[in-house]
Scaffold this motif. Sequence first.
Motif, PDB file in Angstrom:
ATOM      1  N   GLY A 315      41.499  31.825  39.345  1.00 49.74           N
ATOM      2  CA  GLY A 315      40.697  30.608  39.297  1.00 49.74           C
ATOM      3  C   GLY A 315      39.258  30.884  38.921  1.00 49.74           C
ATOM      4  N   VAL A 316      38.690  31.947  39.487  1.00 47.01           N
ATOM      5  CA  VAL A 316      37.293  32.298  39.207  1.00 47.01           C
ATOM      6  C   VAL A 316      37.106  32.663  37.739  1.00 47.01           C
ATOM      7  N   ILE A 317      37.992  33.507  37.213  1.00 48.99           N
ATOM      8  CA  ILE A 317      37.829  33.931  35.816  1.00 48.99           C
ATOM      9  C   ILE A 317      38.080  32.766  34.865  1.00 48.99           C
ATOM     10  N   GLY A 318      38.983  31.854  35.263  1.00 44.59           N
ATOM     11  CA  GLY A 318      39.198  30.677  34.438  1.00 44.59           C
ATOM     12  C   GLY A 318      37.948  29.818  34.356  1.00 44.59           C
ATOM     13  N   TRP A 319      37.285  29.645  35.483  1.00 49.28           N
ATOM     14  CA  TRP A 319      36.035  28.887  35.521  1.00 49.28           C
ATOM     15  C   TRP A 319      34.951  29.596  34.715  1.00 49.28           C
ATOM     16  N   LEU A 320      34.839  30.916  34.871  1.00 45.04           N
ATOM     17  CA  LEU A 320      33.844  31.672  34.114  1.00 45.04           C
ATOM     18  C   LEU A 320      34.113  31.620  32.610  1.00 45.04           C
ATOM     19  N   SER A 321      35.383  31.597  32.246  1.00 45.96           N
ATOM     20  CA  SER A 321      35.704  31.550  30.816  1.00 45.96           C
ATOM     21  C   SER A 321      35.318  30.219  30.197  1.00 45.96           C
ATOM     22  N   ASP A 322      35.312  29.150  30.994  1.00 48.99           N
ATOM     23  CA  ASP A 322      34.803  27.875  30.497  1.00 48.99           C
ATOM     24  C   ASP A 322      33.310  27.963  30.202  1.00 48.99           C
ATOM     25  N   LEU A 323      32.618  28.792  30.979  1.00 48.33           N
ATOM     26  CA  LEU A 323      31.164  28.915  30.824  1.00 48.33           C
ATOM     27  C   LEU A 323      30.764  29.916  29.748  1.00 48.33           C
ATOM     28  N   TYR A 324      31.483  31.036  29.659  1.00 41.43           N
ATOM     29  CA  TYR A 324      31.033  32.134  28.804  1.00 41.43           C
ATOM     30  C   TYR A 324      32.006  32.499  27.683  1.00 41.43           C
ATOM     31  N   GLY A 367      44.262  42.445  37.569  1.00 42.03           N
ATOM     32  CA  GLY A 367      45.657  42.209  37.221  1.00 42.03           C
ATOM     33  C   GLY A 367      46.012  40.738  37.155  1.00 42.03           C
ATOM     34  N   GLY A 368      45.349  39.923  37.963  1.00 40.27           N
ATOM     35  CA  GLY A 368      45.644  38.495  37.939  1.00 40.27           C
ATOM     36  C   GLY A 368      44.871  37.742  36.877  1.00 40.27           C
ATOM     37  N   ALA A 369      43.645  38.160  36.612  1.00 41.78           N
ATOM     38  CA  ALA A 369      42.763  37.397  35.721  1.00 41.78           C
ATOM     39  C   ALA A 369      43.237  37.386  34.281  1.00 41.78           C
ATOM     40  N   ILE A 370      44.052  38.347  33.887  1.00 42.32           N
ATOM     41  CA  ILE A 370      44.497  38.393  32.494  1.00 42.32           C
ATOM     42  C   ILE A 370      45.383  37.196  32.136  1.00 42.32           C
ATOM     43  N   PHE A 371      46.168  36.698  33.090  1.00 35.38           N
ATOM     44  CA  PHE A 371      47.162  35.673  32.762  1.00 35.38           C
ATOM     45  C   PHE A 371      46.537  34.324  32.404  1.00 35.38           C
ATOM     46  N   PRO A 372      45.611  33.767  33.195  1.00 37.01           N
ATOM     47  CA  PRO A 372      45.005  32.501  32.758  1.00 37.01           C
ATOM     48  C   PRO A 372      44.180  32.646  31.486  1.00 37.01           C
TER      49      PRO A 372
END
Length: 461
Positions: A315-324, A367-372
């Motif tokens: 969830g965190v990396i998904g949110w960050l990817s919206d920003l950056y 390991g989890g952040a790669i999937f979203p």
Amino acid sequence: MTTTDVPQVVSYREVTDKNGRVYRVGESDIDIMGRKRKWMVILPWVGMMGISSAEYAFASAEETIHQAHHWSENSIFWMLSVWVFFQAAVAFPAGRLRETGKLPARWAMMLGAVGTLMGYLSLAYAPHVILAFVGFGMFSGMGAGMVYATCVNMVGKWYPERKGGKTGFVNGGFAYGSVPFVFLFTTVMDLSNFKVILVTVGCFLALTVAVAGFFFQDPPKNWWPPHIDPLNPPDDPRARRSLEKNPPAVHQYSPSEAWKTGRVALMWFCLACTSGVNIFGIAFQVEIGEHAGFAAGIVATAMSLKAIVNGTGRGVIGWLSDLYGRKQCLLYVCVILGLAQFGIIWSAEIKNLPLFLFFSAVSGFGGGAIFPMFAAMTADYFGENNNATNYGMVYSSKLVSGLGSGMGAVVVTAWGLNGAFILAGSISFFAGFVALFLSPPGRPKNKRITPNPQPLGEETA
């Protein structure tokens, strides 16, 4: 006298941008399904939690299953690889059936619930390991694949303007939903009660998946939220920044068109590498912890921490990817995942428990952040209409990465735990290098755009 409400037909219109992409605007989420679209985040999240324990808690149940059925440990590790294989194998055909209308989202979830139940029944009662491979490895794996693909693609269709954070949140349920069962399988389940626990857990999780899936509904093709102008920068600062960093696909790519761009193959390879490292870590986190002399309860805590951070990190990396931006975040994730493997080796060798827990958590995050990232990036690159099939092609890389458990056992036997974890870290670094070559198809690269030396309105001699 009684009156009957006549359903109101809501008008919509289709607009086309400069690239020829069509957007269907005018209908709200409530007009289409009678409730807000946030439910198409909550319900898929619940469905993902229902299938998570089959992968993430399986390693915690491995020792009890080994003792109860007298199946070899290598057979059980390969069973997880078979599960991952079929989970990935079903993604593409299920996505194709979903998009042609032959497999509605609701029925895909029901089939997933049946597969989930069959998997736990097989682990409890299979008289031979081959039947466990069929029941758990094949049927539970295919069921989980249907649920996974349906949930991830559902949220992307309902949030086309800022899908990163929402996709990451839903994807996270696939990890931290297993946390209670990690502790249950590690600290409560034993030879006297394993059948009762496995059957009870299987029935509960199957019911969870079925109830969540009953309310699933897809938006119409090309649907776009009416409060967001697809042709102009939106007023919502969150949506505006997300669309700037991750512009929508130039048009809706068919699977064959997406493949011809070459990006699918690059994504496939990167996901195969990184998810293989993730699966290897899930399978051997317990073993390296026990090898270092940490107590079983501590190792269970490390696995739970890994699963929690694995899920919340999505969830965190998904949110960050919206920003950056998706690509930038993906590169950082590959590096973090690789470094974590070396950190686990170091902390286990010096028998430092706090460091071991820390690097387990970092490994879980990577390991989890790669999937979203890949789920959202696929929709960004190729559009939402065929995303179930297009992401199915990318996600099929787990056909190979699923060998991270079975082949991991072979590498550990040959090179030891340290050698295997060093190899895993190196593979993650290499995936990051390959990801440097990813770019959205149909859009010119910035470095190819040259400024006009004579802007409009400037007089020339």
